[in-house]
Design a protein around this motif. Sequence first.
Motif, PDB file in Angstrom:
ATOM      1  N   VAL A 390       0.872  -1.172   0.000  1.00  0.00           N
ATOM      2  CA  VAL A 390       0.000   0.000   0.000  1.00  0.00           C
ATOM      3  C   VAL A 390       0.915   1.229   0.000  1.00  0.00           C
ATOM      4  N   VAL A 391       0.644   2.164  -0.886  1.00  0.00           N
ATOM      5  CA  VAL A 391       1.501   3.341  -0.991  1.00  0.00           C
ATOM      6  C   VAL A 391       0.647   4.594  -0.827  1.00  0.00           C
ATOM      7  N   GLU A 392       1.059   5.440   0.099  1.00  0.00           N
ATOM      8  CA  GLU A 392       0.273   6.652   0.367  1.00  0.00           C
ATOM      9  C   GLU A 392       0.681   7.791  -0.572  1.00  0.00           C
ATOM     10  N   VAL A 393      -0.316   8.517  -1.053  1.00  0.00           N
ATOM     11  CA  VAL A 393      -0.056   9.667  -1.922  1.00  0.00           C
ATOM     12  C   VAL A 393      -0.869  10.850  -1.392  1.00  0.00           C
ATOM     13  N   ASP A 394      -0.379  12.046  -1.669  1.00  0.00           N
ATOM     14  CA  ASP A 394      -1.131  13.245  -1.308  1.00  0.00           C
ATOM     15  C   ASP A 394      -2.262  13.402  -2.332  1.00  0.00           C
ATOM     16  N   PRO A 395      -3.536  13.425  -1.877  1.00  0.00           N
ATOM     17  CA  PRO A 395      -4.637  13.482  -2.856  1.00  0.00           C
ATOM     18  C   PRO A 395      -4.564  14.703  -3.776  1.00  0.00           C
TER      19      PRO A 395
END
Length: 473
Positions: A390-395
């Motif tokens: 799972v990779v978090e990104v800034d929306p």
Amino acid sequence: MSAALEDSLSAALTRLLEPLGQAHLLRFWGELSTEQRQRLALQIRSIDWDTFTTLTAAEAGQQDWEQVAGQVSPPQALSLLEQANPQRLRAAVAAGEEALAEGKVGFILVAGGQGSRLGFEHPKGMFPIGPVSGRSLFQILLEHARARGLRAGVSVPVYIMTSPQTDSETRQFLQANRWFGYPEDDVRIFCQGVIPAVDRQTHQILLAEKDELFVNPDGHGGCLAALARSGLLEEMRQRGIEQLFYGQVDNPLLQVCQPALLGHHLLSGSEVTTQVVRKTDPGQRVGNVVRWQGRTQIIEYSDIPPSLAAQRNAGGELRFWAGSIAVHVFAREFLERCAAQAETLPFHRALKKVACLDGQGRRIQPAEPNAIKFERFIFDLLPHAREAIVVEVDPALGFAAVKNAPPAPAETPEWVQAAISRLHRHWLRQAGAEVSDNLPVEISPFVALDSADLMGRIRSGESFTEPLWWGPE
Ligand code: UTP
């Protein structure tokens, strides 16, 4: 067709439908022309009745999350936010760029949905969303893929999924626009399947017309079977495509084939990598990525028990923070493995309002949900992966989906256009420009794919006060 043949056709259909409790589909047979009868017969025979009966027989595909809430935990996630781990991020970008340059990456764009909430009368991909240019969703996403490929010295093949409802218009539109600069051979269009909707009480299939069953596209998860059926999975293999970047047509901020995401996926040996944003509200309408029974899974926003969604950790942050934005990377071999197992993806049920015919052949426009629609979701592939990350990104950098018509408060065309302009204003400012607040700004992907691409391209003291479309020279 002779009268005798028509009678035997009707008898054969009755033998098929009666044991299934669906003989009402022939209710208007006596009123139909020969052509209409053949059309109806063809549609009835095209249905996969074995699958269909399992759907209506049981509460298929429905996990009771309320029951297992205590066993569910939040996922571990990597981050694309620069400050999190710059070294790992640099390595990921390099690995992603290398895979692109070696021609190992393809782009799946799903565009078969009905777009019912938006209420646009064409396929949603044709919607003009560019805040200044008026470019369509298709144009924005195809140009982004093209620009990303050119950067790596390749043409990234695009696999566009349509449905019977969007197929021919999409083909005509793309052809008329010469595939937005893409070599024709690198744009493949494949059509997903459909599934009948049933009356919510009787489970009888609804009739759209006297000679036509009401069917809907089988969900974005239909992509797996459609890719296999069309021979495209095999074509990908022959072409040396090893990873598939998956995105949805309604998100013009999609960072198509983003090297960092591809790279995290490759460096982790992941079979499925999914991009998430940090939820700000427990009720946010995004899928919730969780760990359950040692696997990564997504619980739809409509299925997550409110008490689970509302849990907070000691610092007051949402415990189930990871919202899926429907951006994934799949290993091609993983898709092949899943496609070979018939029932990998369950069908989910949704109660919907469906205009249809009643027993007398009169059209009903229901005020309340009268039908069950069945759909497969692509994210149900996650728990099948041996390794999923799972990779978090800034929306703000990668997610603004067109879903609703005005006056909805969010995800309307205007809301999405504001998000595009906000991001592109931010790029200009980072590069040293002065930009008026709220100014509509749009920058072509052939000019810049992110803020770094604008560095050194702004004159000292340059300021923007008029709406700006910065297209390729
Ligand atoms: P949504 O589930 O948001 O549906 O699709 P939608 O069709 O855009 O809009 P509504 O719900 O009818 O208002 C998310 C993405 O999945 C694709 C859509 O085209 C969109 O890109 N999709 C959805 C398919 O390709 N096929 C489907 O059967 C459903």
